[in-house]
Design a protein around this motif. Structure first.
Motif, PDB file in Angstrom:
ATOM      1  N   ASP A  40      27.484 -55.001 -67.803  1.00  0.00           N
ATOM      2  CA  ASP A  40      26.642 -54.551 -68.872  1.00  0.00           C
ATOM      3  C   ASP A  40      27.086 -55.128 -70.187  1.00  0.00           C
ATOM      4  N   LEU A  41      26.230 -56.100 -70.613  1.00  0.00           N
ATOM      5  CA  LEU A  41      26.595 -56.702 -71.996  1.00  0.00           C
ATOM      6  C   LEU A  41      26.845 -55.925 -73.022  1.00  0.00           C
ATOM      7  N   ILE A  42      26.060 -54.904 -73.136  1.00  0.00           N
ATOM      8  CA  ILE A  42      26.213 -53.997 -74.259  1.00  0.00           C
ATOM      9  C   ILE A  42      28.017 -53.496 -74.240  1.00  0.00           C
ATOM     10  N   THR A  43      28.380 -52.990 -73.009  1.00  0.00           N
ATOM     11  CA  THR A  43      29.700 -52.669 -72.812  1.00  0.00           C
ATOM     12  C   THR A  43      30.821 -53.824 -73.135  1.00  0.00           C
ATOM     13  N   VAL A  44      30.330 -54.878 -72.548  1.00  0.00           N
ATOM     14  CA  VAL A  44      31.208 -56.394 -72.876  1.00  0.00           C
ATOM     15  C   VAL A  44      31.185 -56.649 -74.067  1.00  0.00           C
ATOM     16  N   LEU A  45      30.450 -56.572 -74.949  1.00  0.00           N
ATOM     17  CA  LEU A  45      30.362 -56.938 -76.339  1.00  0.00           C
ATOM     18  C   LEU A  45      30.874 -56.037 -77.336  1.00  0.00           C
ATOM     19  N   ASP A  46      30.766 -54.752 -77.012  1.00  0.00           N
ATOM     20  CA  ASP A  46      31.028 -53.776 -78.061  1.00  0.00           C
ATOM     21  C   ASP A  46      32.598 -53.098 -77.896  1.00  0.00           C
ATOM     22  N   GLU A  47      33.260 -53.222 -78.574  1.00  0.00           N
ATOM     23  CA  GLU A  47      34.739 -52.828 -78.382  1.00  0.00           C
ATOM     24  C   GLU A  47      34.909 -51.411 -78.230  1.00  0.00           C
ATOM     25  N   GLN A  48      34.094 -50.713 -78.792  1.00  0.00           N
ATOM     26  CA  GLN A  48      34.192 -49.245 -78.486  1.00  0.00           C
ATOM     27  C   GLN A  48      33.866 -48.811 -77.250  1.00  0.00           C
ATOM     28  N   SER A  49      32.806 -49.667 -76.860  1.00  0.00           N
ATOM     29  CA  SER A  49      32.094 -49.261 -75.452  1.00  0.00           C
ATOM     30  C   SER A  49      33.077 -49.745 -74.279  1.00  0.00           C
ATOM     31  N   ARG A  50      33.744 -50.828 -74.638  1.00  0.00           N
ATOM     32  CA  ARG A  50      34.889 -51.038 -73.646  1.00  0.00           C
ATOM     33  C   ARG A  50      36.016 -50.104 -73.497  1.00  0.00           C
ATOM     34  N   LEU A  51      36.386 -49.531 -74.705  1.00  0.00           N
ATOM     35  CA  LEU A  51      37.697 -48.658 -74.676  1.00  0.00           C
ATOM     36  C   LEU A  51      37.089 -47.493 -74.000  1.00  0.00           C
ATOM     37  N   GLU A  52      35.719 -47.052 -73.920  1.00  0.00           N
ATOM     38  CA  GLU A  52      35.321 -45.912 -73.278  1.00  0.00           C
ATOM     39  C   GLU A  52      34.869 -46.067 -71.730  1.00  0.00           C
ATOM     40  N   ALA A  53      34.518 -47.375 -71.356  1.00  0.00           N
ATOM     41  CA  ALA A  53      34.335 -47.519 -70.139  1.00  0.00           C
ATOM     42  C   ALA A  53      35.450 -47.344 -69.245  1.00  0.00           C
ATOM     43  N   GLN A  54      35.196 -46.739 -67.852  1.00  0.00           N
ATOM     44  CA  GLN A  54      36.253 -46.731 -66.786  1.00  0.00           C
ATOM     45  C   GLN A  54      36.775 -48.150 -66.447  1.00  0.00           C
ATOM     46  N   THR A  55      35.556 -48.793 -66.173  1.00  0.00           N
ATOM     47  CA  THR A  55      36.000 -50.411 -65.750  1.00  0.00           C
ATOM     48  C   THR A  55      35.078 -51.365 -66.650  1.00  0.00           C
ATOM     49  N   PRO A  56      35.717 -52.516 -66.618  1.00  0.00           N
ATOM     50  CA  PRO A  56      34.853 -53.378 -67.638  1.00  0.00           C
ATOM     51  C   PRO A  56      33.664 -53.800 -66.855  1.00  0.00           C
ATOM     52  N   TYR A  57      33.226 -53.749 -65.926  1.00  0.00           N
ATOM     53  CA  TYR A  57      31.857 -54.053 -65.078  1.00  0.00           C
ATOM     54  C   TYR A  57      31.250 -52.670 -64.720  1.00  0.00           C
ATOM     55  N   LEU A  58      29.970 -52.917 -64.544  1.00  0.00           N
ATOM     56  CA  LEU A  58      29.163 -51.826 -64.099  1.00  0.00           C
ATOM     57  C   LEU A  58      29.181 -51.455 -62.641  1.00  0.00           C
ATOM     58  N   ASP A 105      17.661 -59.077 -68.605  1.00  0.00           N
ATOM     59  CA  ASP A 105      17.830 -57.903 -69.714  1.00  0.00           C
ATOM     60  C   ASP A 105      19.317 -57.969 -70.234  1.00  0.00           C
ATOM     61  N   TYR A 106      19.967 -56.962 -70.401  1.00  0.00           N
ATOM     62  CA  TYR A 106      21.143 -56.924 -70.675  1.00  0.00           C
ATOM     63  C   TYR A 106      22.405 -56.850 -69.405  1.00  0.00           C
ATOM     64  N   LEU A 107      21.940 -57.094 -68.167  1.00  0.00           N
ATOM     65  CA  LEU A 107      22.769 -57.187 -67.271  1.00  0.00           C
ATOM     66  C   LEU A 107      23.027 -58.639 -66.706  1.00  0.00           C
ATOM     67  N   LEU A 108      24.282 -58.749 -66.718  1.00  0.00           N
ATOM     68  CA  LEU A 108      24.790 -60.358 -66.072  1.00  0.00           C
ATOM     69  C   LEU A 108      25.213 -60.041 -64.813  1.00  0.00           C
ATOM     70  N   GLU A 156      33.962 -67.513 -55.723  1.00  0.00           N
ATOM     71  CA  GLU A 156      34.754 -68.030 -54.633  1.00  0.00           C
ATOM     72  C   GLU A 156      35.388 -66.921 -53.750  1.00  0.00           C
ATOM     73  N   ASP A 157      35.924 -65.789 -54.543  1.00  0.00           N
ATOM     74  CA  ASP A 157      36.744 -64.770 -53.835  1.00  0.00           C
ATOM     75  C   ASP A 157      35.791 -63.851 -53.104  1.00  0.00           C
ATOM     76  N   GLY A 158      34.435 -64.144 -53.029  1.00  0.00           N
ATOM     77  CA  GLY A 158      33.512 -63.571 -52.321  1.00  0.00           C
ATOM     78  C   GLY A 158      32.920 -62.387 -53.029  1.00  0.00           C
ATOM     79  N   GLY A 159      33.445 -61.926 -54.235  1.00  0.00           N
ATOM     80  CA  GLY A 159      33.174 -60.878 -55.026  1.00  0.00           C
ATOM     81  C   GLY A 159      31.644 -61.170 -55.923  1.00  0.00           C
ATOM     82  N   ILE A 160      31.073 -60.112 -56.003  1.00  0.00           N
ATOM     83  CA  ILE A 160      29.752 -60.108 -56.864  1.00  0.00           C
ATOM     84  C   ILE A 160      30.087 -58.978 -57.976  1.00  0.00           C
ATOM     85  N   LYS A 161      30.037 -59.159 -59.194  1.00  0.00           N
ATOM     86  CA  LYS A 161      30.140 -58.395 -60.384  1.00  0.00           C
ATOM     87  C   LYS A 161      28.966 -58.219 -61.226  1.00  0.00           C
ATOM     88  N   VAL A 162      28.462 -56.860 -61.637  1.00  0.00           N
ATOM     89  CA  VAL A 162      27.516 -56.695 -62.532  1.00  0.00           C
ATOM     90  C   VAL A 162      27.988 -56.315 -63.903  1.00  0.00           C
TER      91      VAL A 162
END
Length: 426
Positions: free
Chosen positions: A152-170, A136-139, A144-150
């Motif tokens: 939300d493509l809605i947040t990633v692609l929408d500038e306003q959502s990015r500004l409102e989000a506490q972190t760029p990832y879910l 769906d909209y989750l990537l 290699e750093d051992g990390g996994i990030k989820v």
């Protein structure tokens, strides 16, 4: 006269420049071989079965790499692209509208296939992105750093959502001690990851936490899920494919190696790549020994053996080529646009991949309810549109739809998890 079944192909690529080999799954006959191609693991993608995309391993000492497009009926490269950095992992959405690439410097890239336009690029990990999965909209990205990030493509692609989000990832998961090697989604709500730390971990996307860690006697380089049951396959560096029960118990945590049900053993070196058929009846494995095996998952026997090259097999896929007239393909761009900004456009929501219902649970009911709610909130197939009219409250409606969707996903994952737990404790 009966219509013959569509042809299914097994594809295999290598990090050595041996091309992309293909074999007819029914007859075993070798089909066309696409050259040149030298791809690292997770760098080969079928774009809605309309054409093939492969990110190339850069020459030794080079910090540049290309992405090749191939048509099914022509052996040579159709289009070459030159991204801003070498691409380590490559996937396409189910509709074949978008390609997402994970870079060797830890960046993620989202391209529109039809135009080659780079819609967005962002810093994701401190080291190279090794694997990607999309639902769906989750990537979900593993590094290699051992990390996994989820994401939300809605947040990633929408500038306003990015500004409102506490972190760029879910979500950000850091429980793996060594590089993440592969990721797979089970019904969208659950993710299985593998790592060089000799574990596979199971995650809940609705709850944002690890559910379970399973230990293995070797590093695991690849995973594939059986869509019929709560079983996954883990390809080990010892040449074995471990048949593993998810056995998710939401009331317990910690490490548990008792879920290894058995092992498929016919490779002499590490298993680098796995692919399961949509019905779960066949499993394809690729190995560092240069061989490809097709397994009958019911009998756990090898039904076909293919030799790819002297070099290691790094990618295997099962595809059903659609020999349609594909519009002219365009190279993938390095930059978003001339001025470096993302142009106003829409991103299409991939359809959920729940074609194979699992006996005993109400998956179809939950998904039907999801689609009903999606229509109520005007979601149709649009994930994001930067031209929304906020004065008319469209952003608010989008927020309501997203919230409702997450509620449904939460109900859905608990339905799956409860049944897994009950299956372990009859």
């Amino acid at each position: 006269m009966a219509t013959p079944p569509p042809k299914q192909l097994v594809l295999a690529a290598s990090s050595a420049d041996a091309g992309v080999a293909s074999w007819d799954l029914r007859t075993g006959a070798e089909e066309i071989r696409h050259r040149p191609c030298a791809s690292r693991p997770r760098a080969l993608a079928s774009v809605a079965d309309r054409f093939l995309a492969a990110a190339q391993a850069p020459p030794s000492g080079s910090n540049s790499g290309t992405v090749h497009f191939y048509h099914w009926d022509k052996p040579q490269v159709a289009v070459k692209s030159f991204p801003a950095e070498p691409i380590r992992a490559l996937i396409a959405d189910q509709e074949g509208s978008y390609l997402i690439g994970g870079g060797s410097n830890g960046n993620l890239f989202l391209w529109e296939v039809a135009s080659g336009e780079l819609l967005h690029t962002w810093f994701a990990h401190y080291r190279a992105v090794r694997c990607l999965t999309l639902y769906d909209y989750l990537l979900v990205s593993g590094s290699e750093d051992g990390g996994i990030k989820v994401w939300d493509l809605i947040t990633v692609l929408d500038e306003q959502s990015r500004l409102e989000a506490q972190t760029p990832y879910l979500y950000s998961f850091n429980q793996h001690a060594l590089p993440v090697t592969d990721i797979a989604c089970f019904l969208g709500a659950i993710v299985v990851s593998s790592s060089e730390d000799q574990t596979c971990k199971i995650w809940s996307l609705s709850e944002g936490r690890m559910l379970r860690s399973i230990s293995f006697p070797t590093s695991i380089d690849s995973v594939a899920l059986d869509p019929r049951s709560h079983v996954f396959y883990a390809g080990g560096r010892d040449g074995k494919i471990y048949v593993t029960a998810m056995g998710v118990d939401i009331s317990s945590h910690g490490s548990d190696d008792s879920s290894i049900l058995g092992a498929l053993d016919d490779h002499s070196k590490g298993v680098t790549s796995l692919a399961s058929s949509t019905d779960g009846l066949l499993l394809v494995s690729g190995s560092e020994d240069g061989n490809v095996r097709v397994w009958d998952t019911r009998s756990q026997q090898v039904t076909r053996k293919f030799k790819h090259s002297q070099g290691p097999v790094t990618n295997v896929l099962i595809v059903m080529p659609k020999r349609v007239n594909v519009p002219p393909l365009h190279p993938l761009r390095k930059l978003c646009s001339a001025n470096g900004k993302v142009e106003t456009r829409s991103v299409i929501l991939p359809r959920p991949e729940n074609d194979v219902p699992i006996p005993g649970n109400r998956t179809s009911i939950f998904m039907e309810r999801y689609f009903d709610e999606l229509q109520k909130y005007g979601g149709s197939s649009r994930l994001f549109d930067s031209g929304l009219n906020t004065q008319n409250g469209t952003h608010s409606q989008q927020g309501e739809w997203k919230g409702r969707y997450l509620e449904l996903q939460d109900l859905f994952v608990h339905e799956v998890l409860d049944q897994m737990a009950s299956s372990r404790n009859p």
